[in-house]
Design an enzyme around this catalytic site. Structure first.
Site, PDB file in Angstrom:
ATOM      1  N   TYR B 160      -1.673  10.399   0.231  1.00 51.91           N
ATOM      2  CA  TYR B 160      -1.078   9.510   1.220  1.00 51.91           C
ATOM      3  C   TYR B 160      -0.828   8.140   0.584  1.00 51.91           C
ATOM      4  CZ  TYR B 160      -0.951   6.303   5.235  1.00 51.91           C
ATOM      5  OH  TYR B 160      -0.609   5.330   6.118  1.00 51.91           O
ATOM      6  N   LYS B 164       2.675   5.742   0.062  1.00 57.32           N
ATOM      7  CA  LYS B 164       2.800   4.365   0.531  1.00 57.32           C
ATOM      8  C   LYS B 164       3.022   3.403  -0.634  1.00 57.32           C
ATOM      9  CE  LYS B 164       2.486   4.858   4.976  1.00 57.32           C
ATOM     10  NZ  LYS B 164       3.655   4.529   5.826  1.00 57.32           N
TER      11      LYS B 164
END
Lengths: 449, 256
Positions: B160, B164
């Site tokens: 994740y 980002k």
């Protein structure tokens, strides 16, 4: 005629936008620029907000429309290109013994801009606004050129007055000048310890003076809230001059002596520094002085002495909040100052003036009563909310904000404050049926057709 | 048009059912925002979001389809979104994102590529499709919701975090490319925010709730900062953390 892409902002340096900037020098080139939209005219960019910006469209600089006719001494009129600034105009007319009938607090505005914003000055209570002294103007619209007077097409004449450029591009205008004997102003100054005192003096005494303005301190609280310096005067006759002034009775305005060369960080002008400035300004003024001689520059355009002073507010920029209310709602002036000081909003000396009746323009800003204008740096988090509340109070009182200063009014509030806006749009539809003329301001407040 | 305070009148939200986006929009609609276009997939939730924003002060809320798992569909979503907003838009909020359990994706190629598609490839394609439109409109603002998870790689959310980090990197460069065009691009790096996305997860230090997060983002939108940490003190925390030797950081991060 080719242009260039430029990021443009108003004098307040907020909400810049990118546009193709063209600078036509002939009427043919103006017509070419108006053939497609969106497009809006721009003068010297002294409007505080976004009326002379057109994001993604074309901004037409009127500075190429520059010519001066000889002064017609019989009628006291002069015909000038719309791109001529009041500064450039006064350099010619003052030595000849003429002043502009209306000047704002800066000479750095063009005649075209003065018409589009229908500017007012310290003599509005007696002489009205700029358009009251325009004999005629030539206007380029998307449908072609037209010469407009109050009689030939009153609808178009008054819609162009304060119409923020929505009816076309002013090419040139014939102005009725004010004969003056000297370039000096005889000024009476008075200091007041509170707001009620200065407002009472203005309400009763302003009719005796051609020019009147009060500088109000918006940062003092308690009994001295709204302490003020009131200056009132008129053009001095030759007989009033002595010494140096008598030897040179008609001096053109002085060029700026100082310049702000860089943009310092935002926050340099804060509650502390602005309070100190306001205090110094108040103390500097005499308690009472009569018939002192001031130069045109120092009386009418004190801030023109410092070039690019708007940079002092830093990269975040600043805004000016100017509203008008009628005589029955003079208390709104007090409420506004109280709200700002109680919410700790730093504000420079505010300018308080009397207005005479407005003119027939559907977007005419003045109304018989009061106008207050104050500069506020962008930054305090409470500021947007405080000003939105002030909008409500002003609208509730039947008042309105000045579009040449505005950079934040909502579309709903604009519609409430300017119920006659549809009359301007009717005229705009007639001269610009395809809606080529628009600006960031007109999109923001919904002044579109 | 955005006003002197940067308050937008029209907003396009990519990821229109995001909790953070809707909390931000509640606040913007109380200011000047009247036109909202929500791009999203779940029609029932989009309809509920529309109702909510109309109640908050919007006068027009339109919904356009968005399939974040298919990056090739991004240009169509941008096209439809701008058309629904009236041809131009003051603010684009890039909020589409999923948070997956690291242990579930790290051995699964399909799940990992899906995570990257939704969190990074789709937004990157959308921003590319948007860029010429922003240049043409000559003004506007883009707010990209990144995450502190993308600042430093951590054992328990590095996939994740990588999406980002990519989006964050892209956003800053994208902002530089539009700097002289009147378009402001900002990257927001929230820390742990209590929302439907984080329900059931163990809270990190300095966890904030949705309202605090939205308030900070709205305040950030009015600032000139290119990167906005939410809350602001995370900037200091990460300023220190990024200088820790990796073994020490691993220890601190695993202790949380």
């Amino acid at each position: 005629m080719s242009g260039h892409q430029e990021l443009l902002a108003g004098w307040g340096n907020t909400a810049p936008s990118l546009a193709e900037v063209v600078r036509p020098r002939t009427e043919v080139e103006v017509a070419e620029a108006l053939a497609s939209g969106p497009v809006i005219a721009r003068g010297l960019g002294r409007s505080y907000g976004d009326p002379a910006q057109c994001a993604g469209g074309t901004v037409l600089s009127n500075r190429g429309l520059w010519h001066l006719s000889p002064i017609d001494l019989a009628t006291g009129t002069i015909t000038v290109g719309a791109g001529v600034s009041l500064d450039e105009l006064l350099r010619v007319t003052v030595p000849a013994g003429f002043f502009v009938a209306v000047t704002p607090g800066t000479r750095q505005v063009t005649v075209g801009g003065a018409i589009a914003a229908d500017i007012h000055g310290k003599n509005h209570h007696l002489d009205g606004s700029f358009m009251n002294h325009v004999a005629s103007f030539r206007l380029a619209t998307p449908l072609g050129e037209v010469t407009v007077t109050k009689d030939s097409d009153p609808g178009l004449f008054w819609a162009t007055a304060g119409g923020m450029g929505l009816t076309g591009v002013v090419l040139e205008a014939t102005l009725v000048l004010l004969p003056i004997e000297t370039s000096w102003v005889s000024v009476d100054t008075e200091r007041f310890e509170d707001l009620d005192g200065v407002m009472a003096a203005m309400a009763t005494g302003d009719a005796d003076y051609r020019y009147s303005v009060a500088w109000v301190d918006c940062m003092t609280e308690g009994p001295r809230m709204g302490r003020a310096v009131l200056t009132r005067g008129d053009h001095a006759p030759t007989s009033a001059l002595e010494g140096r002034a008598a030897r040179r009775p008609l001096e053109p305005p002085a060029a700026p002596r100082l310049m702000v060369p860089i943009t310092p960080p935002s926050g340099l002008l804060n509650r502390l520094s602005i309070s100190a400035f306001n205090e110094a300004w108040f103390r500097k003024a005499p308690k009472k002085a009569d018939a002192e001689l001031h130069s045109l520059s120092s009386f009418f355009h004190p801030l023109d002495g410092v070039d690019r002073w708007n940079r002092m507010h830093g990269p975040r920029g600043f805004l000016q909040y100017q509203f008008a209310v009628d005589d029955a709602h003079g208390e709104v002036v007090r409420t506004a100052i109280e709200r700002l000081s109680s919410n700790k909003v730093p504000s420079f000396l505010a300018v308080l003036k009397r207005f005479g009746p407005g003119n027939p323009g559907p977007l005419s800003f003045p109304m018989e009563g009061w106008t207050l204008a104050l500069d506020v740096p962008v930054g305090p988090p409470q500021l947007p909310g405080v000003l939105d509340q002030l909008d409500e109070i002003v609208a509730e009182a039947g008042g309105r904000l000045y579009l040449a200063k505005d950079s934040r009014l909502s579309a709903e509030m604009f519609a409430t404050m300017y119920p006659r806006a549809s009359e301007l749009l009717d005229v705009a539809r007639r001269v610009d049926p395809e809606g080529h003329l628009s600006s960031d301001l007109t999109r923001r407040v919904g002044l579109t057709h | 048009m955005r006003n002197a305070f940067g308050q937008p009148q029209s907003v396009l939200v990519l990821g229109g059912t995001s909790d953070i986006a809707l909390a931000v929009l509640d606040r913007l609609c109380a200011q000047r925002t009247r036109t909202v276009v929500l791009a999203g997939r779940d029609e029932a939730r989009l309809a509920a979001a529309s109702e909510r924003l109309l109640a908050a002060g919007a006068t027009t809320v339109e919904c356009v389809p968005m399939e974040a798992s298919d990056p090739s569909s991004a240009p169509a979503t941008i096209e439809a979104g701008l058309a629904a907003a009236g041809g131009r838009v003051d603010l684009v909020l890039v909020a589409a994102s999923i948070l997956t359990d690291q242990l579930e994706v790290e051995d699964d190629a399909t799940a990992t590529s899906q995570l990257f598609a939704i969190n990074l490839t789709w937004p990157a394609a959308a921003l590319a499709a948007l860029r010429p439109r922003l240049l043409a409109q000559g003004a506007g603002q883009v707010a990209i919701i990144s995450s502190v998870g993308g600042v430093l790689p951590r054992r328990d959310n590095y996939s994740y975090g990588a999406t980002k980090a990519g989006l964050d990197f892209l956003g800053i460069g994208y902002g530089d490319s539009l700097r002289d065009a009147g378009v402001k691009v900002q990257v927001f790096r929230p820390g742990f925010v209590r929302s439907k996305m984080t329900t059931g997860l163990e809270e990190a230090p300095m966890t904030i709730d949705l309202d605090e997060c939205a308030d900070a983002i709205v305040a950030g939108l009015g600032s000139s900062a290119q990167v906005v940490w939410v809350p602001a003190k995370l900037r200091l925390v990460f300023g220190v953390m990024r200088h820790l030797p990796r073994p020490l950081f691993r220890f601190v991060a695993s202790r949380r």
